[in-house]
Design a protein around this motif. Structure first.
Motif, PDB file in Angstrom:
ATOM      1  N   ASN B 187       0.836  -1.250  -0.259  1.00  0.00           N
ATOM      2  CA  ASN B 187      -0.085  -0.118  -0.024  1.00  0.00           C
ATOM      3  C   ASN B 187       0.936   1.193   0.092  1.00  0.00           C
ATOM      4  O   ASN B 187       0.436   2.183   0.917  1.00  0.00           O
ATOM      5  CB  ASN B 187      -0.796   0.011   1.226  1.00  0.00           C
ATOM      6  N   GLY B 188       1.725   1.145  -0.677  1.00  0.00           N
ATOM      7  CA  GLY B 188       2.668   2.406  -1.110  1.00  0.00           C
ATOM      8  C   GLY B 188       3.764   2.634  -0.040  1.00  0.00           C
ATOM      9  O   GLY B 188       4.635   3.653  -0.171  1.00  0.00           O
ATOM     10  N   SER B 189       3.831   1.780   1.009  1.00  0.00           N
ATOM     11  CA  SER B 189       4.704   1.881   1.870  1.00  0.00           C
ATOM     12  C   SER B 189       5.677   0.775   1.858  1.00  0.00           C
ATOM     13  O   SER B 189       5.491  -0.240   1.763  1.00  0.00           O
ATOM     14  CB  SER B 189       4.211   2.087   3.430  1.00  0.00           C
ATOM     15  N   ASP B 190       7.043   1.055   2.390  1.00  0.00           N
ATOM     16  CA  ASP B 190       7.993   0.029   2.610  1.00  0.00           C
ATOM     17  C   ASP B 190       7.693  -0.905   3.578  1.00  0.00           C
ATOM     18  O   ASP B 190       7.091  -0.526   4.604  1.00  0.00           O
ATOM     19  CB  ASP B 190       9.304   0.855   2.477  1.00  0.00           C
ATOM     20  N   PHE B 191       7.932  -2.240   3.282  1.00  0.00           N
ATOM     21  CA  PHE B 191       7.745  -3.209   4.449  1.00  0.00           C
ATOM     22  C   PHE B 191       9.048  -4.034   4.153  1.00  0.00           C
ATOM     23  O   PHE B 191       9.782  -4.234   3.229  1.00  0.00           O
ATOM     24  CB  PHE B 191       6.463  -3.861   4.399  1.00  0.00           C
ATOM     25  N   SER B 192       9.369  -4.831   5.223  1.00  0.00           N
ATOM     26  CA  SER B 192      10.479  -5.649   5.103  1.00  0.00           C
ATOM     27  C   SER B 192       9.768  -7.236   5.490  1.00  0.00           C
ATOM     28  O   SER B 192       8.943  -7.354   6.227  1.00  0.00           O
ATOM     29  CB  SER B 192      11.639  -5.454   6.013  1.00  0.00           C
ATOM     30  N   PHE B 193      10.850  -8.300   5.339  1.00  0.00           N
ATOM     31  CA  PHE B 193      10.056  -9.649   5.493  1.00  0.00           C
ATOM     32  C   PHE B 193      10.258  -9.756   6.971  1.00  0.00           C
ATOM     33  O   PHE B 193       9.627 -10.726   7.530  1.00  0.00           O
ATOM     34  CB  PHE B 193      11.080 -10.659   4.896  1.00  0.00           C
ATOM     35  N   SER B 194      10.994  -8.969   7.803  1.00  0.00           N
ATOM     36  CA  SER B 194      10.672  -9.001   9.399  1.00  0.00           C
ATOM     37  C   SER B 194       9.602  -8.594   9.702  1.00  0.00           C
ATOM     38  O   SER B 194       9.207  -8.804  11.101  1.00  0.00           O
ATOM     39  CB  SER B 194      12.059  -8.258   9.902  1.00  0.00           C
ATOM     40  N   HIS B 195       8.601  -8.083   8.928  1.00  0.00           N
ATOM     41  CA  HIS B 195       7.323  -7.594   9.437  1.00  0.00           C
ATOM     42  C   HIS B 195       6.344  -8.351   8.485  1.00  0.00           C
ATOM     43  O   HIS B 195       5.376  -7.845   8.150  1.00  0.00           O
ATOM     44  CB  HIS B 195       7.197  -6.096   9.073  1.00  0.00           C
ATOM     45  N   ARG B 196       6.371  -9.543   8.352  1.00  0.00           N
ATOM     46  CA  ARG B 196       5.596 -10.300   7.491  1.00  0.00           C
ATOM     47  C   ARG B 196       3.964 -10.151   8.251  1.00  0.00           C
ATOM     48  O   ARG B 196       3.169 -10.540   7.398  1.00  0.00           O
ATOM     49  CB  ARG B 196       6.003 -11.732   7.414  1.00  0.00           C
ATOM     50  N   ASN B 197       3.799 -10.207   9.504  1.00  0.00           N
ATOM     51  CA  ASN B 197       2.852 -10.417  10.269  1.00  0.00           C
ATOM     52  C   ASN B 197       1.939  -9.009   9.744  1.00  0.00           C
ATOM     53  O   ASN B 197       0.741  -9.157   9.744  1.00  0.00           O
ATOM     54  CB  ASN B 197       2.990 -10.420  11.596  1.00  0.00           C
ATOM     55  N   ILE B 198       2.636  -8.037   9.152  1.00  0.00           N
ATOM     56  CA  ILE B 198       1.854  -6.847   8.808  1.00  0.00           C
ATOM     57  C   ILE B 198       1.345  -7.027   7.476  1.00  0.00           C
ATOM     58  O   ILE B 198       0.307  -6.571   7.199  1.00  0.00           O
ATOM     59  CB  ILE B 198       3.052  -5.694   8.728  1.00  0.00           C
ATOM     60  N   VAL B 199       2.196  -7.696   6.548  1.00  0.00           N
ATOM     61  CA  VAL B 199       1.841  -8.378   5.249  1.00  0.00           C
ATOM     62  C   VAL B 199       0.384  -8.909   5.431  1.00  0.00           C
ATOM     63  O   VAL B 199      -0.529  -8.768   4.880  1.00  0.00           O
ATOM     64  CB  VAL B 199       2.711  -8.697   4.453  1.00  0.00           C
ATOM     65  N   TRP B 200       0.387  -9.963   6.288  1.00  0.00           N
ATOM     66  CA  TRP B 200      -0.414 -11.012   6.393  1.00  0.00           C
ATOM     67  C   TRP B 200      -1.814 -10.442   6.932  1.00  0.00           C
ATOM     68  O   TRP B 200      -2.796 -10.547   6.429  1.00  0.00           O
ATOM     69  CB  TRP B 200       0.072 -12.008   7.611  1.00  0.00           C
ATOM     70  N   ASN B 201      -1.690  -9.341   7.756  1.00  0.00           N
ATOM     71  CA  ASN B 201      -2.931  -8.909   8.559  1.00  0.00           C
ATOM     72  C   ASN B 201      -3.576  -8.014   7.449  1.00  0.00           C
ATOM     73  O   ASN B 201      -4.913  -7.893   7.221  1.00  0.00           O
ATOM     74  CB  ASN B 201      -2.537  -8.071   9.774  1.00  0.00           C
ATOM     75  N   ASN B 202      -2.744  -7.115   6.552  1.00  0.00           N
ATOM     76  CA  ASN B 202      -3.111  -6.296   5.791  1.00  0.00           C
ATOM     77  C   ASN B 202      -3.857  -6.848   4.601  1.00  0.00           C
ATOM     78  O   ASN B 202      -4.687  -6.145   3.923  1.00  0.00           O
ATOM     79  CB  ASN B 202      -2.227  -5.151   5.532  1.00  0.00           C
ATOM     80  N   THR B 203      -3.199  -7.769   4.012  1.00  0.00           N
ATOM     81  CA  THR B 203      -3.754  -8.544   2.865  1.00  0.00           C
ATOM     82  C   THR B 203      -5.129  -9.377   3.068  1.00  0.00           C
ATOM     83  O   THR B 203      -5.842  -9.517   2.020  1.00  0.00           O
ATOM     84  CB  THR B 203      -2.783  -9.446   2.392  1.00  0.00           C
ATOM     85  N   LEU B 204      -5.481  -9.137   4.421  1.00  0.00           N
ATOM     86  CA  LEU B 204      -6.997  -9.664   4.648  1.00  0.00           C
ATOM     87  C   LEU B 204      -7.982  -8.626   3.950  1.00  0.00           C
ATOM     88  O   LEU B 204      -9.131  -8.921   3.822  1.00  0.00           O
ATOM     89  CB  LEU B 204      -7.311  -9.770   6.144  1.00  0.00           C
ATOM     90  N   ASN B 205      -7.355  -7.379   3.872  1.00  0.00           N
ATOM     91  CA  ASN B 205      -8.092  -6.391   3.166  1.00  0.00           C
ATOM     92  C   ASN B 205      -7.481  -6.279   1.303  1.00  0.00           C
ATOM     93  O   ASN B 205      -6.666  -6.887   1.346  1.00  0.00           O
ATOM     94  CB  ASN B 205      -7.963  -5.106   3.861  1.00  0.00           C
ATOM     95  N   GLN B 206      -8.247  -5.544   0.862  1.00  0.00           N
ATOM     96  CA  GLN B 206      -7.656  -5.206  -0.544  1.00  0.00           C
ATOM     97  C   GLN B 206      -6.344  -4.324  -0.341  1.00  0.00           C
ATOM     98  O   GLN B 206      -6.344  -3.339   0.604  1.00  0.00           O
ATOM     99  CB  GLN B 206      -8.526  -4.002  -1.147  1.00  0.00           C
ATOM    100  N   SER B 207      -5.545  -4.771  -0.871  1.00  0.00           N
ATOM    101  CA  SER B 207      -4.227  -4.427  -0.806  1.00  0.00           C
ATOM    102  C   SER B 207      -3.351  -4.274  -2.182  1.00  0.00           C
ATOM    103  O   SER B 207      -3.673  -4.852  -3.257  1.00  0.00           O
ATOM    104  CB  SER B 207      -3.259  -5.212  -0.035  1.00  0.00           C
TER     105      SER B 207
END
Lengths: 72, 265
Positions: B187-207
């Protein structure tokens, strides 16, 4: 999603034929579902179509043991 | 000859608003339920209606999916996507020949929507016969994860032993990457694989999920969008674009283009 399981691959191939014929798939659609092979090589499964029953073992879901782990 | 075509295209562009691929060209594959190239004259999808298994191509109206024609064809029943046409010009259409794995686009006569836009629902498991040699890799996906269980994956295969994936697992402990992207954005912001839980949670929504690599070569078999059907079936999807080159300088602009249409974040 429920699955039929069997130790005989042909059982599931027959189920796929049953659904494919019954539904009258044509054009781009050539069949119902793929057979899922357990990593042990002995067990097989196929997604159950809600309108077609068979005398096979029904599992409500397939456990993670059915799916290989991605290599790290 | 090519100069003539270029001039012709330029003249056309002066009369039309350029779409994403007109501004950022060179995609290897480009699937969407909106029009991505103003000069693309093909359809968006081919659908099968559940009532009699008849099929029909569905095109665009005003650069968006022609949902009126789609719903007329579905005639009050469900409709499933058999082909998601490639708008890149490379002919790498995505197909699914098995009824159980075809994503749904119409439910009981109504187009399925996510945030007001059509979406392919109940899993994306479509095969692409592609042979692409790349010097990089950039992926832009508008997707929504359906499940809190199992693996949550979008990936891009080379060979069985040489795969490139964006993935999160049921836990945060499993790294499944054979290469490490230099840019990963959600969603336009950098993330890293150390924060995969963030990806997991957010991709429950349109991403909007973006990956970018510097190098990647010889993509022989592209299988969208997962590694086994059980993984595919956790994703709904509206758009999936892959460039065979590093897009570092364009990432933000491409993301903006996508977000302007889908209003994801």
């Amino acid at each position: 999603m429920a699955y039929y399981t069997s130790t005989t691959k042909a059982d599931l191939e027959a189920y796929n034929t049953l659904v494919t014929t019954g539904e009258g798939y044509n054009g781009t659609t050539t069949g119902w579902a793929d057979i899922v092979e357990h990593p042990n090589g002995l067990d097989f499964a196929m997604l159950k179509h809600p309108n077609y029953d068979a005398e096979l073992t029904l599992e409500e879901t397939l456990g993670t043991e059915w799916f290989p782990q991605i290599e790290e | 000859m090519s100069t003539i075509f270029n001039i012709s295209d330029k003249i056309k562009l002066e009369n039309y608003t350029p779409l994403l691929l007109n501004t950022y060209d060179g995609a290897a594959v480009a699937y969407s339920l909106r029009k991505l190239d103003i000069f693309y004259s093909g359809s968006a999808i081919r659908v099968r209606r559940a009532s009699d298994n008849a099929e029909q191509d569905i095109a665009f109206v005003n650069n968006e999916l022609d949902t009126a024609t789609l719903e007329t064809f579905a005639s009050g029943t469900d409709a499933f996507v058999t082909t998601w046409y490639d708008q890149s010009g490379n002919g790498n259409d995505a197909t699914q020949t098995l009824g159980a794995s075809q994503p749904k686009i119409v439910s009981s006569g109504s187009t399925i929507l996510e945030n007001g836009k059509p979406i392919l629902q109940d899993g994306i498991a479509m095969s692409i016969n592609a042979s692409i040699t790349t010097s990089g890799y950039a992926q832009f996906a508008v997707a929504k994860n359906l499940s809190t269980g199992g693996r949550n994956i979008m990936n891009y295969y080379s060979t069985g032993a040489d795969r490139y994936v964006l993935a999160v697992d049921t836990t945060t402990s499993t790294a499944v990457f054979s290469d490490v992207p230099n840019t990963q954005r959600l969603n336009g912001s950098d993330f890293s694989f150390s924060h995969r839980n963030i990806v997991w949670n957010n991709t429950l929504n349109q991403s909007l999920v973006t990956l970018n690599w510097d190098t990647q070569n010889d993509i022989n078999a592209l299988v969208a969008f997962g590694w086994i059907s059980s993984s595919f079936e956790m994703w709904d999807m509206q758009e999936f674009i892959v460039y065979p080159t590093n897009q570092s300088s364009n990432i933000s602009s491409i993301e903006t283009n996508i977000n302007d249409f889908y209003s994801i974040y």
